[in-house]
Design a protein around this motif. Sequence first.
Motif, PDB file in Angstrom:
ATOM      1  N   GLU A  35       1.060  -1.161   0.127  1.00  0.00           N
ATOM      2  CA  GLU A  35      -0.047   0.086   0.128  1.00  0.00           C
ATOM      3  C   GLU A  35       0.857   1.047   0.045  1.00  0.00           C
ATOM      4  O   GLU A  35       2.058   1.428   0.330  1.00  0.00           O
ATOM      5  N   ILE A  36       0.363   2.050  -0.303  1.00  0.00           N
ATOM      6  CA  ILE A  36       0.993   3.799  -0.355  1.00  0.00           C
ATOM      7  C   ILE A  36       0.648   4.465   0.833  1.00  0.00           C
ATOM      8  O   ILE A  36      -0.576   4.371   1.377  1.00  0.00           O
ATOM      9  N   ASN A  37       1.377   4.991   1.661  1.00  0.00           N
ATOM     10  CA  ASN A  37       1.270   5.637   2.943  1.00  0.00           C
ATOM     11  C   ASN A  37       2.118   7.090   3.165  1.00  0.00           C
ATOM     12  O   ASN A  37       3.358   6.684   3.029  1.00  0.00           O
ATOM     13  N   LYS A  38       1.595   7.949   2.856  1.00  0.00           N
ATOM     14  CA  LYS A  38       2.313   9.474   3.012  1.00  0.00           C
ATOM     15  C   LYS A  38       3.461   9.364   1.909  1.00  0.00           C
ATOM     16  O   LYS A  38       4.820   9.824   2.322  1.00  0.00           O
ATOM     17  N   GLY A  39       3.116   9.098   0.783  1.00  0.00           N
ATOM     18  CA  GLY A  39       4.067   9.181  -0.529  1.00  0.00           C
ATOM     19  C   GLY A  39       5.168   8.090  -0.487  1.00  0.00           C
ATOM     20  O   GLY A  39       6.225   8.172  -0.909  1.00  0.00           O
ATOM     21  N   GLU A  40       4.870   6.834   0.425  1.00  0.00           N
ATOM     22  CA  GLU A  40       5.901   5.922   0.391  1.00  0.00           C
ATOM     23  C   GLU A  40       5.094   4.458   0.061  1.00  0.00           C
ATOM     24  O   GLU A  40       3.876   4.248   0.496  1.00  0.00           O
ATOM     25  N   LEU A  41       5.719   4.030  -0.634  1.00  0.00           N
ATOM     26  CA  LEU A  41       5.149   2.502  -0.962  1.00  0.00           C
ATOM     27  C   LEU A  41       5.864   1.557  -0.012  1.00  0.00           C
ATOM     28  O   LEU A  41       6.947   1.093   0.126  1.00  0.00           O
ATOM     29  N   MET A  42       4.930   0.780   0.734  1.00  0.00           N
ATOM     30  CA  MET A  42       5.461  -0.307   1.856  1.00  0.00           C
ATOM     31  C   MET A  42       4.829  -1.715   1.232  1.00  0.00           C
ATOM     32  O   MET A  42       3.725  -1.864   0.762  1.00  0.00           O
ATOM     33  N   MET A  43       5.652  -2.548   1.152  1.00  0.00           N
ATOM     34  CA  MET A  43       5.639  -3.666   0.655  1.00  0.00           C
ATOM     35  C   MET A  43       5.874  -4.930   1.822  1.00  0.00           C
ATOM     36  O   MET A  43       6.955  -4.693   2.269  1.00  0.00           O
ATOM     37  N   THR A  44       5.305  -5.920   2.049  1.00  0.00           N
ATOM     38  CA  THR A  44       5.405  -6.839   3.044  1.00  0.00           C
ATOM     39  C   THR A  44       5.487  -8.295   2.327  1.00  0.00           C
ATOM     40  O   THR A  44       4.438  -8.722   1.730  1.00  0.00           O
ATOM     41  N   ALA A  45       6.034  -9.191   2.794  1.00  0.00           N
ATOM     42  CA  ALA A  45       5.972 -10.765   2.805  1.00  0.00           C
ATOM     43  C   ALA A  45       5.630 -11.432   3.941  1.00  0.00           C
ATOM     44  O   ALA A  45       6.367 -10.952   5.126  1.00  0.00           O
ATOM     45  N   ARG A  46       4.994 -12.313   4.167  1.00  0.00           N
ATOM     46  CA  ARG A  46       4.649 -12.699   5.565  1.00  0.00           C
ATOM     47  C   ARG A  46       5.177 -14.041   5.845  1.00  0.00           C
ATOM     48  O   ARG A  46       6.158 -14.543   4.999  1.00  0.00           O
ATOM     49  N   ASN A  57       8.513  -9.617   6.957  1.00  0.00           N
ATOM     50  CA  ASN A  57       9.522  -8.669   6.598  1.00  0.00           C
ATOM     51  C   ASN A  57       9.092  -7.466   5.599  1.00  0.00           C
ATOM     52  O   ASN A  57       8.198  -7.857   4.690  1.00  0.00           O
ATOM     53  N   TYR A  58       9.309  -6.604   5.606  1.00  0.00           N
ATOM     54  CA  TYR A  58       8.613  -5.345   4.636  1.00  0.00           C
ATOM     55  C   TYR A  58      10.045  -4.233   4.215  1.00  0.00           C
ATOM     56  O   TYR A  58      11.203  -4.456   4.798  1.00  0.00           O
ATOM     57  N   GLY A  59       9.584  -3.613   3.179  1.00  0.00           N
ATOM     58  CA  GLY A  59      10.524  -2.930   2.818  1.00  0.00           C
ATOM     59  C   GLY A  59       9.667  -1.530   2.320  1.00  0.00           C
ATOM     60  O   GLY A  59       8.475  -1.622   2.099  1.00  0.00           O
ATOM     61  N   LEU A  60      10.482  -0.143   2.510  1.00  0.00           N
ATOM     62  CA  LEU A  60       9.572   1.067   1.895  1.00  0.00           C
ATOM     63  C   LEU A  60      10.530   1.447   0.851  1.00  0.00           C
ATOM     64  O   LEU A  60      11.707   1.634   0.604  1.00  0.00           O
ATOM     65  N   PHE A  61       9.522   1.853  -0.252  1.00  0.00           N
ATOM     66  CA  PHE A  61      10.140   2.647  -1.208  1.00  0.00           C
ATOM     67  C   PHE A  61       9.726   4.053  -1.416  1.00  0.00           C
ATOM     68  O   PHE A  61       8.387   4.206  -1.402  1.00  0.00           O
TER      69      PHE A  61
END
Length: 247
Positions: free
Chosen positions: A68-79, A233-237
């Motif tokens: 999802e996008i949040n405050k101009g960042e793309l957050m991606m998560t692998a469970r 685990n997540y990453g932010l773009f």
Amino acid sequence: MFQKTNKTLLSITFMVITLSNCSSVLKGKTNKISEKTNKKENITRWDFNTMTSWIDGSQNMKGLINYEINKGELMMTARANTWDRPKVRTVDKTYNVGKYTWRVFVPELGVGDMASIGAFIYHDDKHELDFEIGYGSTVVRQSLNAAPDDVIAYMTSQALPFQSIPKKIKRNQWYTLDIELLLKNDKYEVVWYIDNTEMNRLSLNYGAEYPFTIFCSVENLKFIGDHIPSQDNYGLFDYVEFEAYLP
């Protein structure tokens, strides 16, 4: 682009992750690049205020959208305990000579987890150039004398020729990752940079007849750790940018 499947589960997942793992990161982040500051005609930039020009490219997700996008960042998560491979890619598949840039936050990834934050360009399985960042296997970490707060960044050409170079970087930091494609005798030369420092250079056996799609991902991949992930685990773009090199 965002599918409706499992919408309630997605909302809960991101609420938990945001509150427990990265609220302090988002509040404390520095050096965030402002929106749409560069208006040169040869530069395309996506600041992730919307997902315009990007579509889903996920695998193994069974319809679940784990980003999802949040405050101009793309957050991606692998469970945890899955082989999740959430990915997004540009609609256009026409990018070739130039510089590809991702601004990425690398968190404290699970110890030994087979989880990779990916910033890469793709034409097909033989024409793919990557940054893949993960905790790293015990063998690789030992070979690099990695400290407890290090993770491993791989710079990879998947074929023609194959090469994969691992480097240590620190977790819980923002990085600017660049893949630069130059033309030498009608063939690509690829250069990988981390925070504007050249890390690796390789001459490829193909050229601009192979254009690329741009990807962001957080994937559970077997090569990059010792076991199936035991935590989410997540990453932010922050942004992605392409600077086309004009003739």
